[in-house]
Design a protein around this motif. Structure first.
Motif, mmCIF file in Angstrom:
data_model
loop_
_atom_site.group_PDB
_atom_site.id
_atom_site.type_symbol
_atom_site.label_atom_id
_atom_site.label_comp_id
_atom_site.label_asym_id
_atom_site.label_seq_id
_atom_site.Cartn_x
_atom_site.Cartn_y
_atom_site.Cartn_z
ATOM 1 N N ASN A 1 0.838 -1.195 0.000
ATOM 2 C CA ASN A 1 0.000 0.000 0.000
ATOM 3 C C ASN A 1 0.874 1.247 0.000
ATOM 4 O O ASN A 1 1.943 1.279 0.623
ATOM 5 C CB ASN A 1 -0.895 0.024 1.246
ATOM 6 N N ASP A 2 0.401 2.282 -0.686
ATOM 7 C CA ASP A 2 1.077 3.572 -0.631
ATOM 8 C C ASP A 2 1.063 4.115 0.797
ATOM 9 O O ASP A 2 0.118 3.863 1.561
ATOM 10 C CB ASP A 2 0.378 4.592 -1.534
ATOM 11 N N ILE A 3 2.109 4.870 1.158
ATOM 12 C CA ILE A 3 2.177 5.532 2.457
ATOM 13 C C ILE A 3 2.297 7.032 2.222
ATOM 14 O O ILE A 3 3.227 7.493 1.549
ATOM 15 C CB ILE A 3 3.384 5.042 3.282
ATOM 16 N N ALA A 4 1.348 7.789 2.749
ATOM 17 C CA ALA A 4 1.427 9.251 2.682
ATOM 18 C C ALA A 4 2.383 9.737 3.771
ATOM 19 O O ALA A 4 2.419 9.181 4.876
ATOM 20 C CB ALA A 4 0.046 9.870 2.886
ATOM 21 N N PHE A 5 3.156 10.791 3.460
ATOM 22 C CA PHE A 5 4.086 11.299 4.469
ATOM 23 C C PHE A 5 4.378 12.773 4.238
ATOM 24 O O PHE A 5 4.226 13.308 3.141
ATOM 25 C CB PHE A 5 5.399 10.504 4.453
#
Length: 327
Positions: free
Chosen positions: A160-164
Motif C-alpha cells: 500500500n502507498d504511504i502518505a508522508f
C-alpha cells in the motif's frame, strides 16, 4: 591529520557516539538517540552551530513518547509527520502517529565506509515500528571540505502507498540579530504563535514576516533578543530556489537542495517563548528544509493537499547539502 578525515567512537552522557573531523569541521552523531546529530562545529572559528538543551539529559525513550520530553537539541529527523496526528488514509486510517514522527526515539544502525584519506560515507538506517518502512540517511564528508552531503531514502515494505511529510529538525544555537536568508518571493504560513496574542496568528504572508505583540514588533528575518518572550512556527509554500541560510557575524550555515524533491521550509523561532516542560523557555531556532505542509500529516492531506506518497513496495529519495563559511 592534514588532508585526512578522522573518525573515532566516543561517548556522550553514556551513549556511544561517532565523532568525525576534517580540517574544516567536526560532526558528532548519536545513533541510539534516533540518529541524532548532536554537534556540527566550524573548526576555523570555533562556532558550534547546533543548540544543546542543558535542562534535559539524553535518555532512551519509547515509541510514541512526546518529543517535549526529549527536546534535547541537535538535529533529528521527523517522519512521517511532525505534530502528533491520526494517519488520514486507508488502510491505516485512524492510527495514531506520534509527536515529531516515528523514528526520532528509535535506535539506528550506523556504518562508516570509504577511504578516510578523501571521503567518509556514514550509512544509517532505522526500521519503523508503526508504519511499514525503512528510513535511511547517508552523510558524506570530504577531506578539507566545509560541506556535508545528506542523501535520504525511504523504502516501503508494504503493498500500500504511504502518505508522508518529512522535516529535517536541526535546532541552532543563536544570538540576537542573526539573519535568516530565504529565496526572494518566499511566502510563509503560521502554524502556531506563542503567546496566542502574537500576530500573525494565521494566514499566508510574504517573507520577511513581521510579528507584533502589544507595542513590540519584530522583523522575523532577524533573531529577536532573549527578552522577546515569543515563539512562532512557520512553514513555506513551495520555494522558488533551493536554499536557506543562517548568517552570523563570523560565519554562515547554508542549506542547498533541489526544490523538485524538497520543495519547502519550516522555521521554528523560539525567543524564550516556549519550553514544553515547565522549565526555563528556550532560546533557539529551527531552520528546517522539509517536504509537505507542516506540521500535521493529517492536515497536510485533508486541508492543504501538500504531502508526498511513498509508493507501494517502492521508495522515495531526496538530498540536501550543508555549507559552512566564515567571515
Amino acid at each position: 591529520m592534514s588532508g585526512k578525515i578522522h573518525a573515532e567512537e566516543t561517548e556522550i552522557q553514556g551513549f556511544r557516539a561517532l565523532h568525525v573531523t576534517n580540517q574544516v569541521l567536526s560532526l558528532t552523531i548519536i545513533p541510539d538517540l534516533g540518529g541524532k546529530i548532536s554537534s556540527i562545529r566550524d573548526l576555523r572559528n570555533g562556532r558550534e552551530w547546533l543548540w544543546t538543551n542543558t535542562q534535559i539529559p539524553y535518555q532512551l525513550h519509547g515509541y510514541g513518547t512526546s518529543y517535549q520530553e526529549a527536546d534535547t537539541g541537535g538535529w533529528d529527523e521527523c517522519f512521517p509527520t511532525v505534530s502528533a496526528c491520526s494517519y488520514p488514509l486507508p488502510p491505516w486510517k485512524g492510527r495514531n502517529i506520534p509527536d515529531h514522527g516515528e523514528i526520532w526515539p528509535l535506535q539506528w544502525s550506523i556504518k562508516g565506509d570509504g577511504d578516510t584519506e578523501t571521503t567518509l560515507i556514514i550509512n544509517m538506517q532505522v526500521q519503523s515500528i508503526g508504519l511499514p518502512y525503512v528510513f535511511q540517511r547517508i552523510i558524506r564528508i570530504t577531506a578539507d571540505s566545509p560541506c556535508l552531503r545528506f542523501d535520504y531514502r525511504v523504502v516501503n515494505q508494504s503493498d500500500n502507498d504511504i502518505a508522508f511529510i518529512w522535516s529535517s529538525h536541526p535546532l541552532f544555537a543563536v544570538e540576537p540579530g542573526m539573519r535568516i536568508q530565504l529565496p526572494d518571493n518566499t511566502r510563509m504560513n503560521t502554524w502556531v504563535s506563542m503567546p496566542a496574542q502574537l500576530d500573525p496568528q494565521s494566514g499566508e504572508q510574504a517573507w520577511p514576516i513581521h510579528a507584533r505583540l502589544g507595542e513590540h514588533e519584530w522583523d522575523l528575518s532577524y533573531m529577536p533578543d532573549e527578552t522577546a518572550g515569543i515563539g512562532i512556527k512557520l512553514w513555506s509554500q513551495p520555494l522558488a530556489q533551493g536554499f536557506a541560510a543562517l548568517i552570523a557575524s563570523d560565519g554562515e550555515f547554508r542549506f542547498t537542495f533541489d526544490t523538485a524533491q524538497l520543495p519547502q521550509l519550516g522555521i521554528w523561532m523560539n525567543a524564550r517563548g516556549y519550553s514544553g516542560t515547565g522549565s526555563t523557555p528556550y532560546y533557539n531556532l529551527g531552520l528546517e528544509p522539509c517536504i509537505g505542509a507542516q506540521d500535521s500529516l493529517e492536515d497536510a492531506v485533508e486541508k492543504y493537499q501538500r504531502y508526498e506518497i511513498l509508493p507501494a513496495n517502492g521508495m522515495k529519495e531526496w538530498w540536501l547539502e550543508t555549507h559552512l563559511s566564515t567571515r
